[in-house]
Design a protein around this motif. Structure first.
Motif, PDB file in Angstrom:
ATOM      1  N   LEU A 168      -9.952  57.794   3.891  1.00 44.20           N
ATOM      2  CA  LEU A 168      -9.456  56.625   3.047  1.00 44.20           C
ATOM      3  C   LEU A 168     -10.407  55.678   2.948  1.00 44.20           C
ATOM      4  CD1 LEU A 168      -5.603  56.987   3.720  1.00 44.20           C
ATOM      5  CD2 LEU A 168      -7.072  58.412   2.267  1.00 44.20           C
ATOM      6  N   ARG A 169     -10.168  54.840   1.933  1.00 50.26           N
ATOM      7  CA  ARG A 169     -10.853  53.498   1.824  1.00 50.26           C
ATOM      8  C   ARG A 169     -10.024  52.342   1.539  1.00 50.26           C
ATOM      9  NH1 ARG A 169     -13.875  56.483   3.991  1.00 50.26           N
ATOM     10  NH2 ARG A 169     -15.976  56.911   3.395  1.00 50.26           N
ATOM     11  N   CYS A 170      -8.894  52.243   2.323  1.00 50.63           N
ATOM     12  CA  CYS A 170      -8.036  50.874   2.277  1.00 50.63           C
ATOM     13  C   CYS A 170      -8.537  49.726   2.105  1.00 50.63           C
ATOM     14  CB  CYS A 170      -6.876  51.008   3.377  1.00 50.63           C
ATOM     15  SG  CYS A 170      -6.250  52.678   3.604  1.00 50.63           S
ATOM     16  N   LYS A 229       1.380  53.562   3.626  1.00 53.96           N
ATOM     17  CA  LYS A 229       0.653  52.602   2.825  1.00 53.96           C
ATOM     18  C   LYS A 229       1.430  51.886   1.761  1.00 53.96           C
ATOM     19  CE  LYS A 229      -3.145  53.904   5.087  1.00 53.96           C
ATOM     20  NZ  LYS A 229      -3.674  53.272   6.157  1.00 53.96           N
ATOM     21  N   ASN A 263      -3.158  58.327   9.614  1.00 55.23           N
ATOM     22  CA  ASN A 263      -2.986  57.796   8.066  1.00 55.23           C
ATOM     23  C   ASN A 263      -1.941  58.951   7.420  1.00 55.23           C
ATOM     24  OD1 ASN A 263      -4.423  59.902   7.192  1.00 55.23           O
ATOM     25  ND2 ASN A 263      -6.312  58.814   6.784  1.00 55.23           N
ATOM     26  N   CYS A 282     -13.280  58.298   8.547  1.00 55.85           N
ATOM     27  CA  CYS A 282     -12.040  58.330   7.872  1.00 55.85           C
ATOM     28  C   CYS A 282     -12.159  58.375   6.320  1.00 55.85           C
ATOM     29  CB  CYS A 282     -11.146  56.770   7.771  1.00 55.85           C
ATOM     30  SG  CYS A 282      -9.484  56.790   7.084  1.00 55.85           S
ATOM     31  N   ALA A 300     -14.462  53.085  10.554  1.00 55.74           N
ATOM     32  CA  ALA A 300     -13.926  54.065   9.509  1.00 55.74           C
ATOM     33  C   ALA A 300     -14.900  54.793   8.618  1.00 55.74           C
ATOM     34  CB  ALA A 300     -12.811  53.578   8.919  1.00 55.74           C
ATOM     35  N   TRP A 301     -15.927  54.058   8.223  1.00 57.34           N
ATOM     36  CA  TRP A 301     -16.720  54.230   6.999  1.00 57.34           C
ATOM     37  C   TRP A 301     -18.274  54.357   7.224  1.00 57.34           C
ATOM     38  CZ3 TRP A 301     -14.287  49.792   3.600  1.00 57.34           C
ATOM     39  CH2 TRP A 301     -12.984  49.783   3.551  1.00 57.34           C
ATOM     40  N   GLY A 343     -10.607  54.513  12.505  1.00 54.81           N
ATOM     41  CA  GLY A 343     -10.821  55.614  11.901  1.00 54.81           C
ATOM     42  C   GLY A 343      -9.749  56.328  11.654  1.00 54.81           C
ATOM     43  N   CYS A 350      -8.822  47.553   5.292  1.00 51.02           N
ATOM     44  CA  CYS A 350      -9.107  47.996   6.604  1.00 51.02           C
ATOM     45  C   CYS A 350      -9.584  47.121   7.470  1.00 51.02           C
ATOM     46  CB  CYS A 350      -9.999  49.305   6.460  1.00 51.02           C
ATOM     47  SG  CYS A 350     -10.543  50.237   7.811  1.00 51.02           S
TER      48      CYS A 350
HETATM   49  S1  SF4 Z   1      -6.710  51.459   7.183  1.00 48.20           S
HETATM   50 FE1  SF4 Z   1      -6.614  53.473   8.457  1.00 48.20          FE
HETATM   51  S2  SF4 Z   1      -6.726  55.010   6.981  1.00 48.20           S
HETATM   52 FE2  SF4 Z   1      -7.180  53.040   5.669  1.00 48.20          FE
HETATM   53  S3  SF4 Z   1      -9.391  53.122   5.961  1.00 48.20           S
HETATM   54 FE3  SF4 Z   1      -8.992  51.986   7.610  1.00 48.20          FE
HETATM   55  S4  SF4 Z   1      -8.706  53.464   9.189  1.00 48.20           S
HETATM   56 FE4  SF4 Z   1      -8.494  54.630   7.271  1.00 48.20          FE
END
Ligand code: SF4
Length: 217
Positions: free
Chosen positions: A37-39, A133, A109, A35, A48-49, A81, A42
């Protein structure tokens, strides 16, 4: 043989049956790692990371599973992701659609409208669910510094235009993290094209601790 589209090299999970990822349908879920982004909130941060920390799912296993089970499934959910990191996502979904004749839902996203537009033009998705978001002014905070407000405004604006053009194929949702006020959520509602409801989901602290001081859970 399934073609070697790039999403196969990101496939890190297959959920054989879900009753909640596409409400009202019995669906299988494919998880694509990675992904942009780094929410901080998450819930799939490993996927994702650090997707390489999870084993790949082989195309053969997916094909075997769907050949055996597609008849009793109502849909296929593509999530992550962030699935739209793959520029050839539409081609991959098209192949899945032709092979297994299942309706497809795509989670996103919202930061890659070009890829989503190709999926819609190719008629390979039935539903796109976009996570908004918060107000665009808060995107730097809510995405761990990965999306500037201007970029978020531009990408979401294109998503809203697509939703207007492909009515019935979009839904928008927002996770009510503690940093969002009632006014913030109302502001998100007002961003949507007319006729769209914002689906809100409750916030639960992720399994790991949030990593910014602004998210002190
Ligand atoms: S919440 Fe969704 S958009 Fe945000 S980091 Fe996680 S996978 Fe990515």
């Amino acid at each position: 043989m399934l073609k070697p589209f790039s999403p196969w090299s990101r496939l890190r999970g297959l959920e054989p049956m879900s009753l909640c990822d596409w409400p009202g349908r019995i669906s299988a879920v494919l998880f694509l790692g990675g992904c942009d982004l780094r929410c901080p909130f998450c819930h799939n941060s490993d996927l994702a990371w650090v997707p390489e920390s999870l084993p790949l799912v082989s195309p053969f296993d997916v094909q075997s599973f769907l050949e055996t089970n597609a008849a009793w499934l109502d849909g296929l959910v593509i999530t992550g992701g962030e699935p739209t990191l793959s520029a050839d996502l539409a081609d991959w979904l098209g192949e899945l659609r032709v092979r297994f004749s299942l309706p497809i839902k795509l989670d996103s996203n919202g930061m890659h409208p070009d890829v989503v537009e190709r999926c819609l033009r190719g008629d390979v998705v039935d539903l796109v669910v976009v996570d908004v978001k918060g107000p665009v002014a808060q995107y730097p905070l809510l995405t761990g510094g990965r999306a500037a407000s201007e970029e978020a405004a531009a990408c979401l604006g294109r998503m809203f235009d697509l939703a207007d053009a492909y009515r019935g194929r979009f839904a928008f949702r927002c996770t009510i993290v503690p940093q969002l006020s009632v006014e913030d959520v109302d502001q998100v509602r007002r961003m949507l094209p007319s006729g769209f409801e914002l689906v809100t989901q409750a916030y639960f602290c992720p399994p790991r601790k949030c990593f910014t001081e602004e998210f002190p859970c």
